[in-house]
Design a protein around this motif. Structure first.
Motif, PDB file in Angstrom:
ATOM      1  N   VAL A  71      40.498  34.402  47.375  1.00  0.00           N
ATOM      2  CA  VAL A  71      39.405  35.337  47.098  1.00  0.00           C
ATOM      3  C   VAL A  71      39.833  36.677  47.692  1.00  0.00           C
ATOM      4  CG1 VAL A  71      36.985  35.885  47.545  1.00  0.00           C
ATOM      5  CG2 VAL A  71      37.670  33.512  47.132  1.00  0.00           C
ATOM      6  N   THR A  72      39.996  37.683  46.837  1.00  0.00           N
ATOM      7  CA  THR A  72      40.475  38.981  47.317  1.00  0.00           C
ATOM      8  C   THR A  72      39.337  39.946  47.610  1.00  0.00           C
ATOM      9  OG1 THR A  72      40.767  39.816  45.064  1.00  0.00           O
ATOM     10  CG2 THR A  72      42.666  38.737  46.103  1.00  0.00           C
ATOM     11  N   GLU A  73      38.206  39.768  46.941  1.00  0.00           N
ATOM     12  CA  GLU A  73      37.025  40.606  47.177  1.00  0.00           C
ATOM     13  C   GLU A  73      35.789  39.748  46.955  1.00  0.00           C
ATOM     14  OE1 GLU A  73      37.128  44.530  45.117  1.00  0.00           O
ATOM     15  OE2 GLU A  73      39.142  43.888  44.521  1.00  0.00           O
ATOM     16  N   LEU A  74      34.722  40.092  47.670  1.00  0.00           N
ATOM     17  CA  LEU A  74      33.468  39.351  47.561  1.00  0.00           C
ATOM     18  C   LEU A  74      32.308  40.327  47.705  1.00  0.00           C
ATOM     19  CD1 LEU A  74      32.029  36.570  47.419  1.00  0.00           C
ATOM     20  CD2 LEU A  74      32.221  36.481  49.914  1.00  0.00           C
ATOM     21  N   TYR A  75      31.369  40.262  46.758  1.00  0.00           N
ATOM     22  CA  TYR A  75      30.204  41.133  46.760  1.00  0.00           C
ATOM     23  C   TYR A  75      28.951  40.290  46.543  1.00  0.00           C
ATOM     24  CZ  TYR A  75      33.835  44.544  45.589  1.00  0.00           C
ATOM     25  OH  TYR A  75      34.981  45.293  45.567  1.00  0.00           O
ATOM     26  N   VAL A  76      27.853  40.741  47.132  1.00  0.00           N
ATOM     27  CA  VAL A  76      26.551  40.142  46.886  1.00  0.00           C
ATOM     28  C   VAL A  76      25.616  41.277  46.524  1.00  0.00           C
ATOM     29  CG1 VAL A  76      24.627  38.864  47.894  1.00  0.00           C
ATOM     30  CG2 VAL A  76      26.964  38.238  48.477  1.00  0.00           C
ATOM     31  N   GLY A  77      24.761  41.033  45.535  1.00  0.00           N
ATOM     32  CA  GLY A  77      23.849  42.090  45.115  1.00  0.00           C
ATOM     33  C   GLY A  77      22.485  41.563  44.736  1.00  0.00           C
ATOM     34  N   TYR A  78      21.537  42.484  44.695  1.00  0.00           N
ATOM     35  CA  TYR A  78      20.165  42.146  44.337  1.00  0.00           C
ATOM     36  C   TYR A  78      19.534  43.367  43.686  1.00  0.00           C
ATOM     37  CZ  TYR A  78      19.360  44.861  48.528  1.00  0.00           C
ATOM     38  OH  TYR A  78      19.363  45.876  49.453  1.00  0.00           O
ATOM     39  N   VAL A  79      18.426  43.123  42.984  1.00  0.00           N
ATOM     40  CA  VAL A  79      17.637  44.202  42.412  1.00  0.00           C
ATOM     41  C   VAL A  79      16.367  44.292  43.249  1.00  0.00           C
ATOM     42  CG1 VAL A  79      16.363  45.014  40.394  1.00  0.00           C
ATOM     43  CG2 VAL A  79      18.558  43.860  40.083  1.00  0.00           C
ATOM     44  N   ASN A  80      16.109  45.467  43.818  1.00  0.00           N
ATOM     45  CA  ASN A  80      14.910  45.664  44.629  1.00  0.00           C
ATOM     46  C   ASN A  80      13.643  45.363  43.828  1.00  0.00           C
ATOM     47  OD1 ASN A  80      15.929  46.467  47.155  1.00  0.00           O
ATOM     48  ND2 ASN A  80      16.314  48.534  46.380  1.00  0.00           N
ATOM     49  N   GLY A  81      12.694  44.685  44.466  1.00  0.00           N
ATOM     50  CA  GLY A  81      11.407  44.414  43.837  1.00  0.00           C
ATOM     51  C   GLY A  81      11.475  43.407  42.699  1.00  0.00           C
ATOM     52  N   ASN A  82      12.552  42.660  42.632  1.00  0.00           N
ATOM     53  CA  ASN A  82      12.748  41.711  41.542  1.00  0.00           C
ATOM     54  C   ASN A  82      13.484  40.504  42.106  1.00  0.00           C
ATOM     55  OD1 ASN A  82      13.314  40.534  38.995  1.00  0.00           O
ATOM     56  ND2 ASN A  82      13.455  42.556  38.062  1.00  0.00           N
ATOM     57  N   GLU A  83      13.353  39.384  41.478  1.00  0.00           N
ATOM     58  CA  GLU A  83      14.038  38.188  41.956  1.00  0.00           C
ATOM     59  C   GLU A  83      15.375  37.999  41.253  1.00  0.00           C
ATOM     60  OE1 GLU A  83      11.633  34.699  42.113  1.00  0.00           O
ATOM     61  OE2 GLU A  83       9.941  35.782  42.950  1.00  0.00           O
ATOM     62  N   ARG A  84      16.180  39.044  41.243  1.00  0.00           N
ATOM     63  CA  ARG A  84      17.510  38.969  40.622  1.00  0.00           C
ATOM     64  C   ARG A  84      18.561  39.093  41.705  1.00  0.00           C
ATOM     65  NH1 ARG A  84      17.625  43.092  35.864  1.00  0.00           N
ATOM     66  NH2 ARG A  84      19.662  42.149  35.511  1.00  0.00           N
ATOM     67  N   TRP A  85      19.491  38.168  41.688  1.00  0.00           N
ATOM     68  CA  TRP A  85      20.541  38.068  42.694  1.00  0.00           C
ATOM     69  C   TRP A  85      21.859  37.797  41.986  1.00  0.00           C
ATOM     70  CZ3 TRP A  85      23.531  33.688  43.254  1.00  0.00           C
ATOM     71  CH2 TRP A  85      24.325  33.613  44.395  1.00  0.00           C
ATOM     72  N   VAL A  86      22.964  38.302  42.548  1.00  0.00           N
ATOM     73  CA  VAL A  86      24.277  38.067  41.953  1.00  0.00           C
ATOM     74  C   VAL A  86      25.329  37.982  43.055  1.00  0.00           C
ATOM     75  CG1 VAL A  86      24.923  40.507  41.645  1.00  0.00           C
ATOM     76  CG2 VAL A  86      25.820  38.788  40.068  1.00  0.00           C
ATOM     77  N   GLU A  87      26.340  37.193  42.782  1.00  0.00           N
ATOM     78  CA  GLU A  87      27.496  37.088  43.657  1.00  0.00           C
ATOM     79  C   GLU A  87      28.720  37.368  42.786  1.00  0.00           C
ATOM     80  OE1 GLU A  87      27.881  34.089  47.152  1.00  0.00           O
ATOM     81  OE2 GLU A  87      28.562  33.089  45.328  1.00  0.00           O
TER      82      GLU A  87
END
Length: 137
Positions: A71-87
Motif C-alpha cells: 500500500v503506497t498511499e491511503l486516504y479516508v474521506g467523508y461528506v459533511n452532513g451526510n452518511e457518505r464515507w470512502v477509503e
C-alpha cells in the motif's frame, strides 16, 4: 569492446530508470484523479501517515487476506452532513490492486461497494460514491 559494453550497460540502466519513473507517475496520477473526483462531489479527504499506512497494509490487507502487496498511499474521506464515507487504497501496481480487489469481492460484505481503477481500490458503503467511478472502471 569493453568500452562499448560499459556504454551499453549505462544506456540500459538509464532506460530502466526512466521506465520505472514513468510507471510511478501513473499510480500518482490515478490517485489524484480519484481524489479530485471525490472532492468535486463534496468529500473531505485525509491522507493517512506512514505509520497508519503500514499498519493498514500489514493488518487490514496482507495478514487479513493472506496477501503480499504494498500500500503506497491511503486516504479516508467523508461528506459533511451526510452518511457518505470512502477509503482510497493505492497499491504499488495494478496487479497488486487486482489481488486486493479480488479478496474484497470474495468477502462480499453486505452494502459495500468496491471499485478498482488501475492501482487504486475505492471502498465505500455509498452507491452514489461508487457510481462516480463506474464509467471509469
Amino acid at each position: 569492446m569493453m568500452k562499448k559494453l560499459l556504454a551499453l550497460l549505462v544506456v540500459l540502466f538509464g532506460l530502466v530508470a526512466l521506465v520505472g519513473c514513468a510507471g510511478g507517475g501513473t499510480t500518482t496520477n490515478q490517485a489524484n484523479d480519484v481524489i479530485d473526483t471525490l472532492e468535486e462531489d463534496g468529500y473531505v479527504l485525509e491522507t493517512r501517515d506512514e505509520d497508519s499506512r503500514e499498519y493498514y497494509q500489514a493488518n487490514m490487507v496482507n495478514t487479513k487476506y493472506g496477501l503480499d502487496v504494498d500500500v503506497t498511499e491511503l486516504y479516508v474521506g467523508y461528506v459533511n452532513g451526510n452518511e457518505r464515507w470512502v477509503e482510497i487504497v493505492v497499491l504499488k501496481n495494478s496487479t497488486q490492486a487486482t489481488e486486493f480487489y479480488d479478496e474484497l469481492m470474495l468477502e462480499a460484505t453486505s452494502g459495500r461497494f468496491v471499485v478498482k481503477l488501475e492501482s487504486v481500490v475505492i471502498i465505500t458503503f455509498s452507491e452514489a460514491t461508487a457510481n462516480l467511478f463506474t464509467s471509469k472502471s
